[in-house]
Design a protein around this motif. Structure first.
Motif, PDB file in Angstrom:
ATOM      1  N   GLU A  96      45.935  46.379  49.201  1.00 50.88           N
ATOM      2  CA  GLU A  96      46.118  45.442  48.094  1.00 50.88           C
ATOM      3  C   GLU A  96      45.188  45.783  46.939  1.00 50.88           C
ATOM      4  OE1 GLU A  96      46.937  41.162  48.801  1.00 50.88           O
ATOM      5  OE2 GLU A  96      46.209  41.599  50.822  1.00 50.88           O
ATOM      6  N   TYR A 123      42.775  44.634  43.957  1.00 51.55           N
ATOM      7  CA  TYR A 123      41.927  43.512  43.555  1.00 51.55           C
ATOM      8  C   TYR A 123      41.899  43.465  42.031  1.00 51.55           C
ATOM      9  CZ  TYR A 123      39.824  42.563  48.156  1.00 51.55           C
ATOM     10  OH  TYR A 123      39.601  42.199  49.451  1.00 51.55           O
ATOM     11  N   LYS A 173      38.789  32.389  36.740  1.00 51.23           N
ATOM     12  CA  LYS A 173      38.763  32.595  38.186  1.00 51.23           C
ATOM     13  C   LYS A 173      37.767  31.627  38.821  1.00 51.23           C
ATOM     14  CE  LYS A 173      39.897  37.538  37.828  1.00 51.23           C
ATOM     15  NZ  LYS A 173      39.891  37.627  36.346  1.00 51.23           N
ATOM     16  N   TYR A 204      31.994  35.544  45.915  1.00 44.58           N
ATOM     17  CA  TYR A 204      33.441  35.494  46.085  1.00 44.58           C
ATOM     18  C   TYR A 204      34.114  35.185  44.755  1.00 44.58           C
ATOM     19  CZ  TYR A 204      32.429  35.015  51.102  1.00 44.58           C
ATOM     20  OH  TYR A 204      31.981  35.206  52.383  1.00 44.58           O
ATOM     21  N   ASP A 213      37.896  33.802  43.700  1.00 42.44           N
ATOM     22  CA  ASP A 213      39.149  33.277  44.252  1.00 42.44           C
ATOM     23  C   ASP A 213      39.197  33.469  45.762  1.00 42.44           C
ATOM     24  OD1 ASP A 213      39.936  32.534  41.715  1.00 42.44           O
ATOM     25  OD2 ASP A 213      41.137  34.324  41.365  1.00 42.44           O
ATOM     26  N   SER A 214      38.066  33.157  46.416  1.00 40.07           N
ATOM     27  CA  SER A 214      37.925  33.176  47.879  1.00 40.07           C
ATOM     28  C   SER A 214      37.958  34.580  48.494  1.00 40.07           C
ATOM     29  CB  SER A 214      38.994  32.297  48.550  1.00 40.07           C
ATOM     30  OG  SER A 214      38.845  30.948  48.159  1.00 40.07           O
ATOM     31  N   ARG A 215      37.893  35.624  47.681  1.00 41.29           N
ATOM     32  CA  ARG A 215      37.862  36.986  48.204  1.00 41.29           C
ATOM     33  C   ARG A 215      36.474  37.574  47.965  1.00 41.29           C
ATOM     34  NH1 ARG A 215      43.196  39.759  45.626  1.00 41.29           N
ATOM     35  NH2 ARG A 215      43.036  41.192  47.401  1.00 41.29           N
ATOM     36  N   TYR A 251      33.698  39.790  46.759  1.00 38.93           N
ATOM     37  CA  TYR A 251      33.701  40.772  45.683  1.00 38.93           C
ATOM     38  C   TYR A 251      32.411  41.576  45.581  1.00 38.93           C
ATOM     39  CZ  TYR A 251      37.987  40.561  42.893  1.00 38.93           C
ATOM     40  OH  TYR A 251      39.278  40.723  42.450  1.00 38.93           O
ATOM     41  N   ALA A 280      34.671  43.155  53.576  1.00 37.37           N
ATOM     42  CA  ALA A 280      36.021  43.443  54.073  1.00 37.37           C
ATOM     43  C   ALA A 280      36.613  44.670  53.383  1.00 37.37           C
ATOM     44  CB  ALA A 280      36.933  42.228  53.888  1.00 37.37           C
ATOM     45  N   ARG A 288      37.176  47.071  42.784  1.00 36.20           N
ATOM     46  CA  ARG A 288      37.317  45.738  42.181  1.00 36.20           C
ATOM     47  C   ARG A 288      36.309  45.446  41.078  1.00 36.20           C
ATOM     48  NH1 ARG A 288      36.276  43.531  48.189  1.00 36.20           N
ATOM     49  NH2 ARG A 288      37.473  45.436  48.484  1.00 36.20           N
TER      50      ARG A 288
END
Length: 252
Positions: A68, A70, A108, A145, A147-149, A151, A209, A242
């Motif tokens: 995916e 980012y 964001k 983070y 948006d809950s990802r 970074y 991750a 990202r």
């Protein structure tokens, strides 16, 4: 090309063209064996090439997925911690943590997991802070983070004797007009930045991750007072998939 290279080339073209989109599962091994007419081991060798390139990631079970994308975050290190930004902070918009407010301004949702401890700092941090061999530092470690990802990782180190008893010892977001250090009489007059690009450690890859083949930028910023005394060393780990780092440098 070998048979495995042929498979990797075809799948790579499908990914880059958008035929296979980020997060989408690759065809199963059985489907690809039927499509290409090659053995299971040859199919696996071709897919493994794309995993090593970072275009494909392994999901739960035996599934393979297109990596995916980012949405990139731009770090303008010229202004992010500038005095003018602190001085002109607007409550509810740019006040508080400067990174979080910059992310929020971009539409964001920022979040930080924070831990605080007293540690023997890593050697390069010890050197930046000019601590003695047995010197201790207060470490504020953050997983950032968007948006809950996950970074970025941002670890700030301070000489223990300078910040003991200040809000920097609290394991939560803390802020003050002009910055926390300035609010306790420790004004950073200049910064020294170092940027290194490398592969992540295992712990960094787990916390962020990170798929395989994802390099990171290690940004080390040391802040000094007007007399040249180091007050803070912040080490930020920025995954290369990202982030963009922006500097504006005067020619004067």
């Amino acid at each position: 090309m070998t048979k495995a290279q042929e498979i990797a080339f075809d799948l790579r073209e499908r990914i880059l063209s958008g035929d296979l989109k980020g997060g989408e599962a690759l065809p199963s091994e059985a489907q690809m064996m039927s499509q290409y007419g090659y053995s299971r081991e040859t199919i696996r060798a071709g897919v493994r090439t794309l995993i090593e390139e970072g275009l494909v990631v392994t999901g739960q079970g035996q599934g393979k997925y297109v990596r995916e994308d980012y949405p990139p975050v731009v770090w303008n290190w010229t202004t992010l911690e500038s005095r003018s930004r602190h001085a002109n902070a607007v409550e509810g918009q740019t006040a508080g943590d400067q990174w979080a407010s910059a992310i929020a301004q971009d539409g964001k949702a920022p979040r930080q997991d924070i831990t605080v401890s007293i540690v023997e700092p890593p050697n390069h941090v010890r050197e930046c802070l000019e601590l003695p061999e047995d010197g201790l530092a207060v470490a504020r470690k953050r997983i950032r983070y968007v948006d809950s990802r996950p970074y970025a990782l941002a670890d700030s180190y301070f000489p223990q004797e300078l910040v003991a008893g200040t809000p920097l010892m609290e394991p939560r977001d803390v802020s003050a007009p002009g910055g926390i250090l300035a609010s306790v009489g420790l004004v950073q007059a200049k910064y020294r930045d170092e940027i290194a690009v490398r592969m992540p450690t295992r712990q960094e890859a787990e916390l962020l991750a990170l798929p395989a083949a994802t390099p990171v930028a290690e940004h080390t910023r040391t802040g000094y007072d007007a007399d040249g005394r180091p007050l803070r060393c912040m080490v930020t780990i920025l995954p290369g998939d990202r982030h963009k780092i922006l500097y504006e440098v005067s020619t004067d």
